[in-house]
Design a protein around this motif. Sequence first.
Motif, mmCIF file in Angstrom:
data_model
loop_
_atom_site.group_PDB
_atom_site.id
_atom_site.type_symbol
_atom_site.label_atom_id
_atom_site.label_comp_id
_atom_site.label_asym_id
_atom_site.label_seq_id
_atom_site.Cartn_x
_atom_site.Cartn_y
_atom_site.Cartn_z
ATOM 1 N N SER A 262 -36.618 19.216 4.236
ATOM 2 C CA SER A 262 -37.930 19.612 4.764
ATOM 3 C C SER A 262 -38.334 21.023 4.362
ATOM 4 O O SER A 262 -39.529 21.365 4.391
ATOM 5 C CB SER A 262 -37.936 19.499 6.295
ATOM 6 O OG SER A 262 -36.936 20.316 6.879
ATOM 7 N N ILE A 263 -37.388 21.867 3.928
ATOM 8 C CA ILE A 263 -37.747 23.220 3.504
ATOM 9 C C ILE A 263 -38.394 23.228 2.123
ATOM 10 O O ILE A 263 -39.164 24.139 1.778
ATOM 11 C CB ILE A 263 -36.491 24.139 3.494
ATOM 12 C CG1 ILE A 263 -36.875 25.611 3.282
ATOM 13 C CG2 ILE A 263 -35.506 23.706 2.411
ATOM 14 C CD1 ILE A 263 -37.748 26.199 4.343
ATOM 15 N N THR B 279 -34.723 24.249 15.243
ATOM 16 C CA THR B 279 -35.487 23.248 14.501
ATOM 17 C C THR B 279 -36.904 23.749 14.223
ATOM 18 O O THR B 279 -37.731 23.007 13.692
ATOM 19 C CB THR B 279 -35.583 21.932 15.291
ATOM 20 O OG1 THR B 279 -36.218 22.184 16.548
ATOM 21 C CG2 THR B 279 -34.208 21.329 15.520
ATOM 22 N N ASP B 280 -37.182 24.998 14.567
ATOM 23 C CA ASP B 280 -38.527 25.552 14.470
ATOM 24 C C ASP B 280 -38.794 26.074 13.052
ATOM 25 O O ASP B 280 -38.482 27.220 12.733
ATOM 26 C CB ASP B 280 -38.699 26.666 15.498
ATOM 27 C CG ASP B 280 -40.149 27.109 15.665
ATOM 28 O OD1 ASP B 280 -40.939 26.916 14.724
ATOM 29 O OD2 ASP B 280 -40.481 27.649 16.741
ATOM 30 N N MET B 281 -39.389 25.240 12.219
ATOM 31 C CA MET B 281 -39.666 25.630 10.842
ATOM 32 C C MET B 281 -40.682 26.765 10.778
ATOM 33 O O MET B 281 -40.559 27.676 9.945
ATOM 34 C CB MET B 281 -40.165 24.432 10.040
ATOM 35 C CG MET B 281 -40.426 24.722 8.564
ATOM 36 S SD MET B 281 -38.930 25.151 7.614
ATOM 37 C CE MET B 281 -38.152 23.528 7.497
ATOM 38 N N HIS C 87 -32.572 20.727 7.751
ATOM 39 C CA HIS C 87 -33.696 21.334 7.023
ATOM 40 C C HIS C 87 -33.578 21.299 5.503
ATOM 41 O O HIS C 87 -34.457 21.821 4.812
ATOM 42 C CB HIS C 87 -33.846 22.800 7.454
ATOM 43 C CG HIS C 87 -34.001 22.980 8.928
ATOM 44 N ND1 HIS C 87 -35.000 22.381 9.653
ATOM 45 C CD2 HIS C 87 -33.260 23.704 9.828
ATOM 46 C CE1 HIS C 87 -34.888 22.725 10.935
ATOM 47 N NE2 HIS C 87 -33.837 23.508 11.060
ATOM 48 N N LYS C 88 -32.525 20.711 4.941
ATOM 49 C CA LYS C 88 -32.290 20.818 3.499
ATOM 50 C C LYS C 88 -33.388 20.161 2.662
ATOM 51 O O LYS C 88 -33.628 20.577 1.530
ATOM 52 C CB LYS C 88 -30.931 20.222 3.133
ATOM 53 C CG LYS C 88 -29.742 21.056 3.587
ATOM 54 C CD LYS C 88 -28.455 20.500 3.013
ATOM 55 C CE LYS C 88 -27.270 21.381 3.352
ATOM 56 N NZ LYS C 88 -26.023 20.938 2.689
ATOM 57 N N VAL D 205 -29.399 27.229 4.116
ATOM 58 C CA VAL D 205 -30.139 26.202 4.848
ATOM 59 C C VAL D 205 -29.229 25.002 5.021
ATOM 60 O O VAL D 205 -28.646 24.510 4.054
ATOM 61 C CB VAL D 205 -31.419 25.794 4.098
ATOM 62 C CG1 VAL D 205 -32.192 24.740 4.887
ATOM 63 C CG2 VAL D 205 -32.295 27.005 3.820
ATOM 64 N N HIS E 299 -42.063 24.187 1.200
ATOM 65 C CA HIS E 299 -42.457 25.556 1.545
ATOM 66 C C HIS E 299 -41.998 26.579 0.509
ATOM 67 O O HIS E 299 -42.220 27.778 0.692
ATOM 68 C CB HIS E 299 -41.892 25.919 2.921
ATOM 69 C CG HIS E 299 -42.332 24.993 4.011
ATOM 70 N ND1 HIS E 299 -43.607 24.998 4.526
ATOM 71 C CD2 HIS E 299 -41.651 23.999 4.660
ATOM 72 C CE1 HIS E 299 -43.706 24.082 5.463
ATOM 73 N NE2 HIS E 299 -42.538 23.458 5.570
ATOM 74 N N GLY F 70 -30.360 26.227 10.686
ATOM 75 C CA GLY F 70 -30.033 24.829 10.908
ATOM 76 C C GLY F 70 -29.660 24.612 12.358
ATOM 77 O O GLY F 70 -30.109 25.343 13.243
ATOM 78 N N GLN F 71 -28.830 23.609 12.591
ATOM 79 C CA GLN F 71 -28.376 23.310 13.946
ATOM 80 C C GLN F 71 -26.864 23.135 13.976
ATOM 81 O O GLN F 71 -26.233 22.901 12.940
ATOM 82 C CB GLN F 71 -29.056 22.040 14.463
ATOM 83 C CG GLN F 71 -30.528 22.231 14.826
ATOM 84 C CD GLN F 71 -31.057 21.054 15.619
ATOM 85 O OE1 GLN F 71 -31.241 19.974 15.077
ATOM 86 N NE2 GLN F 71 -31.315 21.270 16.896
#
Length: 321
Positions: free
Chosen positions: A87-88, A61-63, A84-85, A80, A91, A30-31
Amino acid sequence: MASSTCVQHDQESSVAARRDLLDRHGYLFGQKLAASMSPLLHEVVYRELGLRWEQMRLDSTDMDLFLRLMHHPKFYGASVTMPHKVSIIPHLDQLTEECRDVGACNTIFLRADEHGNRVFCGANTDVIGVRESFVQNVSSPAAVYENRPALVIGSGGAARSAVYALRKFLQATDIYLVNRDAGEVEAVVAECTARGYGDRLVHVATVEQALALRGPGAIVACVPDFVPSTDAERLARRIAEAMLQKAHKGAVLEMCYNPSPYTALGALAEAEGWQVILGTEAMIWQGIEQDKYWTGRAASELPVKEVKTVIAAKLAQVSKL
């Protein structure tokens, strides 16, 4: 572009050097991770279990980078966090019920299919953190919060997890929603309704409305600790104060613990006679739930007492600062 590539290469090189020294490794992805206590929590668990494991911070931020790192043979899973919670999720191969219903993933764990291939699974242990914060700290749930209304302050991912936990596990009746932005509240109601647990959500938009409602037994505050500065923020605070001033005094879970768990809203609640549960409690219990997935151990086999001792010591340092 060249600078970004160099940073990515340096980050991958640093990760590779550390993971070579471990039997297994995971990530906090995360960030703004510098103040997170997650790696410390898991360090205590692995040390007490005699595991040469580590959760490494991946502030990125690099998925694409993270997805490559997930496929390392020593990878055991990841925490996570924002941003990203959501957007992951596309995947991942499978989702737990809580993850699917909340629409956010804070935990990645591995399973094997019938052919022995890795299956990447997503869970949401934030809801367990909310549940256990009340279950473990309130001595008389029936008298304090069960079969009573509840209140959620905020409208982000944590608020959605709180609504789910209150409805699914804590026997809340109506769930009041208070937030500075009415549109965000509408989005929460719409999403929770679409996922099957949005009934009896009540947007409390005025102090007069708050005064007319039955008092809540459980409150979950999911907003940063700041002084209200806009008219909308000040109104939301006055509504929360009206709820705190009601005759029934329950328990407040203050989810904010960064930079300190001792917040202004928590102080108001305590002054009004409410039991205040620090956000680090939710952090501890969601982390213990993660380690159940990662290690295969039951909660009773994990060093909860040792984790609480270390986190309390860390909190003491924060309060002194």
